[in-house]
Write an enzyme that holds these catalytic residues in place. Sequence first.
Site, PDB file in Angstrom:
ATOM      1  N   CYS A   2       0.821  -1.207   0.000  1.00 16.51           N
ATOM      2  CA  CYS A   2       0.000   0.000   0.000  1.00 16.51           C
ATOM      3  C   CYS A   2       0.859   1.262   0.000  1.00 16.51           C
ATOM      4  O   CYS A   2       1.978   1.265   0.490  1.00 16.51           O
ATOM      5  CB  CYS A   2      -0.866   0.028   1.245  1.00 16.51           C
ATOM      6  SG  CYS A   2      -1.904  -1.409   1.427  1.00 16.51           S
ATOM      7  N   ARG A  27       5.646  -0.005  -6.006  1.00 17.65           N
ATOM      8  CA  ARG A  27       5.605  -0.836  -4.805  1.00 17.65           C
ATOM      9  C   ARG A  27       4.613  -1.991  -4.942  1.00 17.65           C
ATOM     10  O   ARG A  27       4.599  -2.885  -4.115  1.00 17.65           O
ATOM     11  CB  ARG A  27       5.221   0.034  -3.599  1.00 17.65           C
ATOM     12  CG  ARG A  27       6.236   1.134  -3.334  1.00 17.65           C
ATOM     13  CD  ARG A  27       5.728   2.078  -2.283  1.00 17.65           C
ATOM     14  NE  ARG A  27       5.640   1.431  -0.998  1.00 17.65           N
ATOM     15  CZ  ARG A  27       6.531   1.570  -0.032  1.00 17.65           C
ATOM     16  NH1 ARG A  27       7.561   2.334  -0.217  1.00 17.65           N
ATOM     17  NH2 ARG A  27       6.383   0.954   1.119  1.00 17.65           N
ATOM     18  N   TRP A  72      -2.964  -2.682  -1.540  1.00 10.79           N
ATOM     19  CA  TRP A  72      -2.521  -4.055  -1.823  1.00 10.79           C
ATOM     20  C   TRP A  72      -3.340  -4.921  -0.892  1.00 10.79           C
ATOM     21  O   TRP A  72      -3.171  -4.875   0.318  1.00 10.79           O
ATOM     22  CB  TRP A  72      -1.032  -4.154  -1.517  1.00 10.79           C
ATOM     23  CG  TRP A  72      -0.341  -5.344  -2.083  1.00 10.79           C
ATOM     24  CD1 TRP A  72      -0.161  -5.649  -3.401  1.00 10.79           C
ATOM     25  CD2 TRP A  72       0.323  -6.382  -1.345  1.00 10.79           C
ATOM     26  NE1 TRP A  72       0.566  -6.799  -3.525  1.00 10.79           N
ATOM     27  CE2 TRP A  72       0.877  -7.278  -2.287  1.00 10.79           C
ATOM     28  CE3 TRP A  72       0.510  -6.648   0.008  1.00 10.79           C
ATOM     29  CZ2 TRP A  72       1.589  -8.405  -1.921  1.00 10.79           C
ATOM     30  CZ3 TRP A  72       1.223  -7.783   0.377  1.00 10.79           C
ATOM     31  CH2 TRP A  72       1.746  -8.647  -0.583  1.00 10.79           C
ATOM     32  N   ASN A  98      -2.096   2.076   5.718  1.00  7.92           N
ATOM     33  CA  ASN A  98      -1.188   0.982   5.366  1.00  7.92           C
ATOM     34  C   ASN A  98      -0.970   0.151   6.619  1.00  7.92           C
ATOM     35  O   ASN A  98      -0.888   0.710   7.712  1.00  7.92           O
ATOM     36  CB  ASN A  98       0.184   1.511   4.933  1.00  7.92           C
ATOM     37  CG  ASN A  98       0.129   2.242   3.617  1.00  7.92           C
ATOM     38  OD1 ASN A  98      -0.892   2.256   2.948  1.00  7.92           O
ATOM     39  ND2 ASN A  98       1.235   2.862   3.255  1.00  7.92           N
ATOM     40  N   GLY A  99      -0.808  -1.141   6.463  1.00 10.32           N
ATOM     41  CA  GLY A  99      -0.569  -2.000   7.628  1.00 10.32           C
ATOM     42  C   GLY A  99      -1.752  -2.903   7.877  1.00 10.32           C
ATOM     43  O   GLY A  99      -2.640  -3.047   7.017  1.00 10.32           O
ATOM     44  N   GLU A 481      21.102 -16.220  -5.304  1.00  9.58           N
ATOM     45  CA  GLU A 481      20.548 -14.959  -5.799  1.00  9.58           C
ATOM     46  C   GLU A 481      20.145 -15.088  -7.274  1.00  9.58           C
ATOM     47  O   GLU A 481      19.133 -14.547  -7.705  1.00  9.58           O
ATOM     48  CB  GLU A 481      21.562 -13.821  -5.590  1.00  9.58           C
ATOM     49  CG  GLU A 481      21.190 -12.487  -6.219  1.00  9.58           C
ATOM     50  CD  GLU A 481      19.879 -11.874  -5.706  1.00  9.58           C
ATOM     51  OE1 GLU A 481      19.287 -12.406  -4.743  1.00  9.58           O
ATOM     52  OE2 GLU A 481      19.435 -10.884  -6.302  1.00  9.58           O
ATOM     53  N   LYS A 485      16.426 -14.318  -8.566  1.00 10.50           N
ATOM     54  CA  LYS A 485      16.111 -13.335  -9.607  1.00 10.50           C
ATOM     55  C   LYS A 485      15.263 -13.988 -10.688  1.00 10.50           C
ATOM     56  O   LYS A 485      14.263 -13.427 -11.132  1.00 10.50           O
ATOM     57  CB  LYS A 485      17.376 -12.784 -10.275  1.00 10.50           C
ATOM     58  CG  LYS A 485      18.149 -11.701  -9.595  1.00 10.50           C
ATOM     59  CD  LYS A 485      17.491 -10.354  -9.505  1.00 10.50           C
ATOM     60  CE  LYS A 485      16.555 -10.259  -8.336  1.00 10.50           C
ATOM     61  NZ  LYS A 485      17.116 -10.026  -7.026  1.00 10.50           N
ATOM     62  N   GLU A 488      11.627 -14.791  -9.417  1.00 11.45           N
ATOM     63  CA  GLU A 488      10.718 -13.672  -9.118  1.00 11.45           C
ATOM     64  C   GLU A 488      10.311 -12.885 -10.359  1.00 11.45           C
ATOM     65  O   GLU A 488       9.198 -12.401 -10.420  1.00 11.45           O
ATOM     66  CB  GLU A 488      11.223 -12.779  -7.986  1.00 11.45           C
ATOM     67  CG  GLU A 488      12.369 -11.874  -8.285  1.00 11.45           C
ATOM     68  CD  GLU A 488      12.783 -11.035  -7.079  1.00 11.45           C
ATOM     69  OE1 GLU A 488      11.945 -10.624  -6.278  1.00 11.45           O
ATOM     70  OE2 GLU A 488      13.991 -10.771  -6.954  1.00 11.45           O
ATOM     71  N   HIS A 504      23.893 -35.572  -3.015  1.00 12.72           N
ATOM     72  CA  HIS A 504      23.198 -36.045  -1.804  1.00 12.72           C
ATOM     73  C   HIS A 504      21.680 -35.971  -1.966  1.00 12.72           C
ATOM     74  O   HIS A 504      20.959 -36.015  -0.981  1.00 12.72           O
ATOM     75  CB  HIS A 504      23.649 -35.229  -0.590  1.00 12.72           C
ATOM     76  CG  HIS A 504      25.110 -35.402  -0.302  1.00 12.72           C
ATOM     77  ND1 HIS A 504      25.647 -36.578   0.163  1.00 12.72           N
ATOM     78  CD2 HIS A 504      26.159 -34.554  -0.458  1.00 12.72           C
ATOM     79  CE1 HIS A 504      26.959 -36.448   0.303  1.00 12.72           C
ATOM     80  NE2 HIS A 504      27.289 -35.226  -0.072  1.00 12.72           N
ATOM     81  N   LYS A 601       7.480  -4.117  -3.514  1.00 15.92           N
ATOM     82  CA  LYS A 601       8.873  -3.667  -3.427  1.00 15.92           C
ATOM     83  C   LYS A 601       9.380  -3.698  -2.000  1.00 15.92           C
ATOM     84  O   LYS A 601      10.460  -4.194  -1.737  1.00 15.92           O
ATOM     85  CB  LYS A 601       9.011  -2.259  -4.018  1.00 15.92           C
ATOM     86  CG  LYS A 601      10.427  -1.708  -3.981  1.00 15.92           C
ATOM     87  CD  LYS A 601      11.396  -2.573  -4.778  1.00 15.92           C
ATOM     88  CE  LYS A 601      12.833  -2.110  -4.676  1.00 15.92           C
ATOM     89  NZ  LYS A 601      13.773  -3.165  -5.105  1.00 15.92           N
TER      90      LYS A 601
END
Length: 606
Positions: A2, A27, A72, A98-99, A481, A485, A488, A504, A601
């Site tokens: 949000c 975001r 959001w 927000n929250g 990483e 990447k 996502e 293994h 974000k």
Amino acid sequence: MCGIVAYVGPKDAAPILLEGLQRLEYRGYDSAGVVVSNRGLKMRKVKGRVADLAAVVPARFKGTLGIGHTRWATHGAPSDVNAHPHLSADERIAVVHNGIIENADELRAKLEADGAVFLSETDTEVLAHLIARTVEDAESLAEAVRAALKRVVGTYGVAVVDAQRPGEVVVARNGSPIVLGIGEKEMFAASDVAALVRYTRQVVHLEDGELAVLKADGFNTFSSDARETAKEPLTVDWEAGHYDTGGYEHYLLKEISEQPETVARTLRGRLDDRFHIAHLGGLNMDARESRSFRRVKIIGCGSAYYSGQIGAQLIEELARIPSDAEPASEFRYRSPVVEPDTLYVAISQSGETYDTLAAVQELKRKGGRVLGIVNTVGSAIAREVDGGVYLHAGPEVSVASTKAFTSTAVAFALLALHLGRVRDLSPADGRRIVQGLRALPGQIEEILTLEPRIKELAGKYADSPSMMFVGRVRGYPVAREGAQKLKEVSYVHAEAYPASELKHGPLALIGPEMPTVAIVPDDELLDKNLTTLGEIRARGGRVLMVGHREADPRLADDCLVVPRNEIELDPILLSIPLQLFAYHAAVALGRDVDKPRNLAKSVTVE
Ligand code: AGP
């Protein structure tokens, strides 16, 4: 996630709010809305993009005070009705939030029993009702907001307007960021400086529990018990232009391409060629203190955590201090033992990631010494820690972190060099690392010239249902990483394993349909890594090798050769081609590159 924007001043609020909301689009959100005050509250809100909202805001939507929001969804599906702002039944109060209000159901039940009628499924609407119930008798809107927030359990960043007090906006923060922007006879507020930098660079960050009253001619801030607090404005050096794509098709590509410059900025003024050490003034630690730590514990989330793994390796190698990294989201829940001789390092691009912030707060409560490696100046984590290193990488807009990841690894190399040189690292090794660090921007430039070849390879491998990423020791965080990447931004399933662990278990997955990206630097583990490639090829697996030399075609189908640096610093460079690989795979698959589905974000909720 949000976003909040608020304005009070002499100008028309709606265009400013819409512009601000657009700046927060990166975001991630599913609906948007605005309220302006002009002889009553006027509201428009829609499910969809800010452009959809702008299309339904009429030309005569006038008012010099207002609040806006991008939502959001958490409580209730994305819809026009669930979008913020939310109004009280008498349409006197409007709230954006927000929250998460954890006791929303309980509050809602009480309010309903008392006759309130709810229009939405959101937790936020309870706030509008609660404020409306006390505002009539309250001395100020701030008093009514404070009273309502006292009944709330959970996190919030809120902005509230009262139709009967058309000259002020009240904002408050608890766990979800609110930044005030100071203009010329106008005031702004937002959940992210991105929404403010077009109008002002003078900002004030609210602390948890603080509330602010904004009027055109200034602002006042108060603690949760209504005592006025004194705040020093901060000048942000991020500009509106930093939030543009700068001619690139996507922010992600822009941010990958910026890295020669952003790495140079992370290094600027910090390398000492005389004593072969790094100067990090913000650590707030003298040499004696720097020598006193017996362990380093690094915490961060997602890509920040993976850069922390690179950091742990660097500190262990250069400073010979046992170091490890752990997801902050796990660390905070497991009641960790906090030791006085451990140096804790929290990493965050945004400086607002709730899990990381909560972990830092827990550490501080238990007396831990915490440094921050943070990109956003003045952010919550930056304010909470005892000292640290700013990345100076500029705002990162694309949801997938690239330049902040790289700059964090560089900042760790600086920290490791610093800790090493006040301990046992020799001047010769110090000089070697200083020279290696200085070479990074030029070498990243060289790697970027590989883009056409990487694009071709991404096209070749992108239609695989799943990919394996492997690396050994220094190469393992690079592999993690790289896999992160790819998944996502392209939604291709990718799994990262230490190369040593393949046999293994996961080797059972290898076959022609599951290609492997192998990180194979020219270090002391080269032969071991090449043996692993042989094992993969023997099972019919295809291999894309990322390393420092062309491999025998019997071991790898394709190779990406990057310039060599010092072995300790090589992971920084080996990560860059994987960013381009993920980007081009996502483009080839037609993904929403900068705003991947389901992601935000900065994750400012638990
Ligand atoms: C990175 O590509 C991710 N989008 C994500 O893992 C991110 O690194 C993580 O959420 C931490 O964010 P921060 O650095 O702002 O704390």
